[in-house]
Design a protein around this motif. Sequence first.
Motif, mmCIF file in Angstrom:
data_model
loop_
_atom_site.group_PDB
_atom_site.id
_atom_site.type_symbol
_atom_site.label_atom_id
_atom_site.label_comp_id
_atom_site.label_asym_id
_atom_site.label_seq_id
_atom_site.Cartn_x
_atom_site.Cartn_y
_atom_site.Cartn_z
ATOM 1 N N ARG A 1 0.831 -1.269 0.014
ATOM 2 C CA ARG A 1 0.036 0.157 -0.233
ATOM 3 C C ARG A 1 0.868 1.278 -0.028
ATOM 4 N N THR A 2 2.263 1.130 0.011
ATOM 5 C CA THR A 2 2.943 2.306 0.080
ATOM 6 C C THR A 2 2.719 3.058 -1.249
ATOM 7 N N ALA A 3 2.555 4.477 -0.882
ATOM 8 C CA ALA A 3 2.157 5.248 -2.165
ATOM 9 C C ALA A 3 3.203 6.261 -2.332
ATOM 10 N N TRP A 4 4.147 6.006 -3.309
ATOM 11 C CA TRP A 4 5.239 6.998 -3.495
ATOM 12 C C TRP A 4 4.996 7.334 -5.105
ATOM 13 N N GLU A 5 5.366 8.321 -5.475
ATOM 14 C CA GLU A 5 5.431 8.851 -7.049
ATOM 15 C C GLU A 5 6.455 8.201 -7.561
ATOM 16 N N ALA A 6 5.947 7.605 -8.992
ATOM 17 C CA ALA A 6 7.016 6.517 -9.663
ATOM 18 C C ALA A 6 8.260 7.630 -10.102
ATOM 19 N N ALA A 7 8.114 8.605 -10.511
ATOM 20 C CA ALA A 7 9.121 9.521 -10.865
ATOM 21 C C ALA A 7 10.413 9.614 -9.405
ATOM 22 N N THR A 8 9.707 10.061 -8.462
ATOM 23 C CA THR A 8 10.508 9.875 -7.054
ATOM 24 C C THR A 8 11.339 8.510 -6.955
ATOM 25 N N VAL A 9 10.584 7.219 -7.292
ATOM 26 C CA VAL A 9 10.997 6.066 -7.043
ATOM 27 C C VAL A 9 12.015 5.955 -7.964
ATOM 28 N N ALA A 10 12.007 6.292 -9.309
ATOM 29 C CA ALA A 10 12.801 6.090 -10.451
ATOM 30 C C ALA A 10 14.170 6.838 -9.976
ATOM 31 N N ASP A 11 13.936 8.152 -9.677
ATOM 32 C CA ASP A 11 15.098 9.012 -9.357
ATOM 33 C C ASP A 11 15.923 8.227 -8.127
ATOM 34 N N SER A 12 15.276 7.863 -7.398
ATOM 35 C CA SER A 12 15.820 7.246 -6.151
ATOM 36 C C SER A 12 16.806 6.105 -6.211
ATOM 37 N N VAL A 13 16.224 5.212 -7.199
ATOM 38 C CA VAL A 13 16.907 3.983 -7.644
ATOM 39 C C VAL A 13 17.973 4.299 -8.405
ATOM 40 N N LYS A 14 17.742 5.281 -9.193
ATOM 41 C CA LYS A 14 19.059 5.837 -10.000
ATOM 42 C C LYS A 14 20.110 6.262 -9.400
ATOM 43 N N ALA A 15 19.739 6.894 -7.886
ATOM 44 C CA ALA A 15 20.813 7.416 -7.302
ATOM 45 C C ALA A 15 21.672 6.677 -6.522
ATOM 46 N N ALA A 16 21.260 5.336 -6.525
ATOM 47 C CA ALA A 16 22.043 4.204 -5.854
ATOM 48 C C ALA A 16 23.565 4.294 -6.386
ATOM 49 N N VAL A 17 24.470 4.405 -5.276
ATOM 50 C CA VAL A 17 25.790 4.530 -5.876
ATOM 51 C C VAL A 17 26.806 3.045 -5.434
ATOM 52 N N ASN A 18 26.069 2.142 -5.063
ATOM 53 C CA ASN A 18 26.731 0.790 -4.375
ATOM 54 C C ASN A 18 25.658 -0.217 -4.554
ATOM 55 N N GLU A 19 26.518 -1.312 -4.490
ATOM 56 C CA GLU A 19 25.444 -2.659 -4.859
ATOM 57 C C GLU A 19 24.640 -2.874 -3.504
ATOM 58 N N VAL A 20 25.132 -2.597 -2.467
ATOM 59 C CA VAL A 20 24.353 -2.910 -1.249
ATOM 60 C C VAL A 20 22.915 -2.121 -1.236
ATOM 61 N N THR A 21 22.957 -0.785 -1.779
ATOM 62 C CA THR A 21 21.933 0.074 -1.989
ATOM 63 C C THR A 21 20.967 -0.271 -3.067
ATOM 64 N N ARG A 22 21.402 -0.869 -4.126
ATOM 65 C CA ARG A 22 20.682 -1.629 -5.318
ATOM 66 C C ARG A 22 20.259 -2.958 -4.684
ATOM 67 N N ASP A 23 20.617 -3.753 -4.078
ATOM 68 C CA ASP A 23 20.059 -4.834 -3.386
ATOM 69 C C ASP A 23 18.938 -4.544 -2.636
ATOM 70 N N ALA A 24 19.236 -3.415 -1.607
ATOM 71 C CA ALA A 24 18.100 -2.840 -0.740
ATOM 72 C C ALA A 24 16.895 -2.581 -1.871
ATOM 73 N N TRP A 25 17.168 -2.052 -2.855
ATOM 74 C CA TRP A 25 15.918 -1.589 -3.720
ATOM 75 C C TRP A 25 15.371 -2.883 -4.498
ATOM 76 N N ARG A 26 16.293 -3.922 -4.526
ATOM 77 C CA ARG A 26 15.565 -5.221 -5.122
ATOM 78 C C ARG A 26 14.680 -5.819 -3.804
ATOM 79 N N ARG A 27 15.146 -5.597 -2.563
ATOM 80 C CA ARG A 27 14.304 -6.249 -1.561
ATOM 81 C C ARG A 27 13.005 -5.593 -1.530
ATOM 82 N N VAL A 28 13.086 -4.141 -1.450
ATOM 83 C CA VAL A 28 11.879 -3.327 -1.492
ATOM 84 C C VAL A 28 10.887 -3.621 -2.574
#
Length: 95
Positions: free
Chosen positions: A51-78
């Motif tokens: 039910r989490t309601a985030w704007e798709a553009a904010t999510v896309a910008d946030s995922v693209k801002a990840a600079v390490n694999e740990v952060t990208r893995d966290a996005w995969r979990r999310v």
Amino acid sequence: MRYTSAADGERTLLIPMAGQDLGPATAQIALPGFDGGSGWAASVPVPVTERTAWEAATVADSVKAAVNEVTRDAWRRVRELVSEELRLTIDEALP
């Protein structure tokens, strides 16, 4: 995290904080347009559900801002916890 960019005005980035097996959670992100004189604010972590309601553009910008694999893995979990629309947004933004 909210901050002010000279070029874009106020920006919001989401930072995934998935726990690790050992030690504290670690996330590293880029802050496009941020300079030391800009204002910023961070909020407390919130649980992620379908039910989490985030704007798709904010999510896309946030995922693209990840600079390490740990952060990208966290996005995969999310990704496993959110709506189908946000899953697609995360998939498209991950390298």
